[in-house]
Design a protein around this motif. Structure first.
Motif, PDB file in Angstrom:
ATOM      1  N   ALA A 180      -5.145   7.672  -3.128  1.00 40.53           N
ATOM      2  CA  ALA A 180      -4.313   7.103  -1.972  1.00 40.53           C
ATOM      3  C   ALA A 180      -3.149   8.051  -1.577  1.00 40.53           C
ATOM      4  O   ALA A 180      -2.781   8.967  -2.663  1.00 40.53           O
ATOM      5  CB  ALA A 180      -3.480   5.834  -2.375  1.00 40.53           C
ATOM      6  N   HIS A 181      -2.593   8.106  -0.530  1.00 39.18           N
ATOM      7  CA  HIS A 181      -1.398   8.853  -0.598  1.00 39.18           C
ATOM      8  C   HIS A 181      -0.145   8.073  -0.065  1.00 39.18           C
ATOM      9  O   HIS A 181       1.132   8.557   0.599  1.00 39.18           O
ATOM     10  CB  HIS A 181      -1.474  10.018   0.428  1.00 39.18           C
ATOM     11  N   ASP A 182      -0.504   6.495   0.057  1.00 36.78           N
ATOM     12  CA  ASP A 182       0.814   5.712   0.563  1.00 36.78           C
ATOM     13  C   ASP A 182       1.874   5.351  -0.570  1.00 36.78           C
ATOM     14  O   ASP A 182       1.858   4.375  -1.618  1.00 36.78           O
ATOM     15  CB  ASP A 182       0.063   4.356   0.880  1.00 36.78           C
ATOM     16  N   ILE A 183       3.023   6.152  -0.529  1.00 28.92           N
ATOM     17  CA  ILE A 183       4.032   6.030  -1.192  1.00 28.92           C
ATOM     18  C   ILE A 183       5.125   5.285  -0.373  1.00 28.92           C
ATOM     19  O   ILE A 183       5.584   5.723   0.844  1.00 28.92           O
ATOM     20  CB  ILE A 183       4.650   7.468  -1.672  1.00 28.92           C
ATOM     21  N   PRO A 184       5.985   4.506  -1.079  1.00 28.80           N
ATOM     22  CA  PRO A 184       5.839   4.041  -2.443  1.00 28.80           C
ATOM     23  C   PRO A 184       5.039   2.596  -2.682  1.00 28.80           C
ATOM     24  O   PRO A 184       4.687   2.265  -3.711  1.00 28.80           O
ATOM     25  CB  PRO A 184       7.309   3.385  -2.766  1.00 28.80           C
ATOM     26  N   GLU A 185       4.227   2.321  -1.611  1.00 32.65           N
ATOM     27  CA  GLU A 185       3.527   0.945  -1.626  1.00 32.65           C
ATOM     28  C   GLU A 185       2.398   1.005  -2.853  1.00 32.65           C
ATOM     29  O   GLU A 185       2.344  -0.029  -3.558  1.00 32.65           O
ATOM     30  CB  GLU A 185       2.768   0.607  -0.403  1.00 32.65           C
ATOM     31  N   VAL A 186       1.475   2.029  -2.907  1.00 27.84           N
ATOM     32  CA  VAL A 186       0.774   2.091  -4.135  1.00 27.84           C
ATOM     33  C   VAL A 186       1.203   2.088  -5.525  1.00 27.84           C
ATOM     34  O   VAL A 186       0.298   1.655  -6.287  1.00 27.84           O
ATOM     35  CB  VAL A 186      -0.202   3.365  -3.856  1.00 27.84           C
ATOM     36  N   PHE A 187       2.266   2.282  -5.729  1.00 28.36           N
ATOM     37  CA  PHE A 187       3.037   2.325  -6.853  1.00 28.36           C
ATOM     38  C   PHE A 187       3.063   0.763  -7.576  1.00 28.36           C
ATOM     39  O   PHE A 187       3.173   0.316  -8.657  1.00 28.36           O
ATOM     40  CB  PHE A 187       4.459   2.834  -7.122  1.00 28.36           C
ATOM     41  N   THR A 188       3.122  -0.144  -6.567  1.00 29.40           N
ATOM     42  CA  THR A 188       3.430  -1.471  -6.841  1.00 29.40           C
ATOM     43  C   THR A 188       2.133  -1.979  -7.646  1.00 29.40           C
ATOM     44  O   THR A 188       2.280  -3.169  -8.392  1.00 29.40           O
ATOM     45  CB  THR A 188       3.561  -2.323  -5.553  1.00 29.40           C
ATOM     46  N   ILE A 189       1.004  -1.390  -7.500  1.00 32.85           N
ATOM     47  CA  ILE A 189      -0.343  -2.102  -8.145  1.00 32.85           C
ATOM     48  C   ILE A 189      -0.642  -1.054  -9.200  1.00 32.85           C
ATOM     49  O   ILE A 189      -1.712  -1.375  -9.954  1.00 32.85           O
ATOM     50  CB  ILE A 189      -1.335  -2.154  -6.982  1.00 32.85           C
ATOM     51  N   ALA A 190      -0.171  -0.170  -9.541  1.00 36.72           N
ATOM     52  CA  ALA A 190      -0.623   1.120 -10.186  1.00 36.72           C
ATOM     53  C   ALA A 190      -0.241   0.954 -11.720  1.00 36.72           C
ATOM     54  O   ALA A 190       0.808   0.464 -12.030  1.00 36.72           O
ATOM     55  CB  ALA A 190      -0.199   2.439  -9.862  1.00 36.72           C
ATOM     56  N   ASP A 191      -1.118   0.861 -12.739  1.00 38.32           N
ATOM     57  CA  ASP A 191      -0.706   0.976 -14.216  1.00 38.32           C
ATOM     58  C   ASP A 191      -0.493   2.435 -14.554  1.00 38.32           C
ATOM     59  O   ASP A 191       0.571   2.839 -15.384  1.00 38.32           O
ATOM     60  CB  ASP A 191      -1.905   0.469 -15.010  1.00 38.32           C
ATOM     61  N   GLN A 192      -1.072   3.432 -14.008  1.00 39.62           N
ATOM     62  CA  GLN A 192      -0.967   4.820 -14.179  1.00 39.62           C
ATOM     63  C   GLN A 192      -1.091   5.557 -12.814  1.00 39.62           C
ATOM     64  O   GLN A 192      -1.780   5.342 -12.205  1.00 39.62           O
ATOM     65  CB  GLN A 192      -2.211   5.378 -15.348  1.00 39.62           C
ATOM     66  N   VAL A 193      -0.250   6.503 -12.574  1.00 42.00           N
ATOM     67  CA  VAL A 193      -0.426   7.488 -11.623  1.00 42.00           C
ATOM     68  C   VAL A 193      -0.539   8.974 -11.866  1.00 42.00           C
ATOM     69  O   VAL A 193       0.166   9.281 -12.731  1.00 42.00           O
ATOM     70  CB  VAL A 193       0.919   7.474 -10.771  1.00 42.00           C
ATOM     71  N   ALA A 194      -1.538   9.560 -11.253  1.00 39.92           N
ATOM     72  CA  ALA A 194      -1.859  10.981 -11.300  1.00 39.92           C
ATOM     73  C   ALA A 194      -1.584  11.708 -10.254  1.00 39.92           C
ATOM     74  O   ALA A 194      -2.121  11.316  -9.194  1.00 39.92           O
ATOM     75  CB  ALA A 194      -3.187  11.261 -11.942  1.00 39.92           C
TER      76      ALA A 194
END
Length: 247
Positions: free
Chosen positions: A196-210
């Motif tokens: 994904a590239h949807d920032i910051p929304e995708v951070f709400t579901i992530a345990d880990q981001v690369a």
């Protein structure tokens, strides 16, 4: 669950993946971010055996899928499900038939059990029974994504790969789809990789981001660690700076 080790891939002499190293923990949601065209979908296609690396290893439960061929590869793919960027629903099948398709192809379940499972997934996606008989061209973008997610989950896979799952959706529906991914993950405990590239929304579901940039993973950590990363490349992407995006 998944380890990507020194993965290289080029097309027509252009390096796309330039030594990727990434560990995707079991039962967690890992999000791979990066601007368009950096190889996120190419990485995903390697994980399900659609592409073979020039060099490197992809270990899933310690089995190197880059070495599998034929029936062994097909059997191994049973661990995976994919939510494609456009949903990839069959235009000639209605919603019920789209969701039931994997069960009819891969199992010998009676029709009554297939119907029960399909309706359970529809309910989980907050879709009414009236949707069952509709065809994909009669659905909104958000409904298509939810039907595609229901189909991806119908066989209760161990691993689900999400390729840009909210592309083309408005902000409210983007949040709805991300919440559905989070809710279904909490209920089922599958291992997830979200491109994904949807920032910051995708951070709400992530345990880990690369973060993938110029063929390499330039940062990896929790959402909080990525937000605090001092690397100007990471910060420019998070802030959506035009110069970086047009680079």
């Amino acid at each position: 669950m998944i380890q990507v080790i020194d993965l290289y891939k080029s097309f027509n002499g252009q390096m796309v993946l330039d030594g990727i190293n990434l560990t995707i923990p079991t039962g967690r949601i890992t999000v791979v971010i990066g601007k368009s065209g950096v190889g996120k979908s190419v990485l995903l296609k390697h994980l399900i055996g659609l592409l073979k690396p020039d060099r490197g290893h992809i270990l899933v439960d310690e089995v190197d899928i880059a070495t599998l061929r034929g029936r062994d590869l097909q059997d191994f793919k049973e661990h995976f499900a994919v939510l494609f960027q456009g949903g990839a629903l069959f235009d000639s099948l209605n919603v019920f038939e789209n969701i039931a398709f994997p069960l009819r192809e891969k199992t010998r379940l009676p029709e009554a059990e297939i119907a029960r499972r399909v309706r359970l997934r529809l309910e989980q996606m907050h879709l009414s029974s009236e949707v069952e008989t509709k065809f994909p061209d009669e659905l909104s973008g958000g409904m298509k994504k939810r039907v595609a997610l229901a189909r991806a989950m119908i066989q209760e896979p161990e691993i689900i790969l999400f390729d840009e799952p909210v592309t083309g959706l408005d902000p409210p529906m983007t949040n709805t789809v991300f919440h559905l991914i989070e809710d279904t993950h909490r209920e089922s405990g599958y291992t997830a990789l979200v491109v994904a590239h949807d920032i910051p929304e995708v951070f709400t579901i992530a345990d880990q981001v690369a973060m993938l940039h110029r063929g390499r993973i330039v940062a990896c950590g929790t959402p909080e660690e990525i937000r605090a990363d001092p690397d100007p490349v990471v910060q420019s992407f998070i802030k959506g700076e035009v110069d970086f995006l047009e680079e």
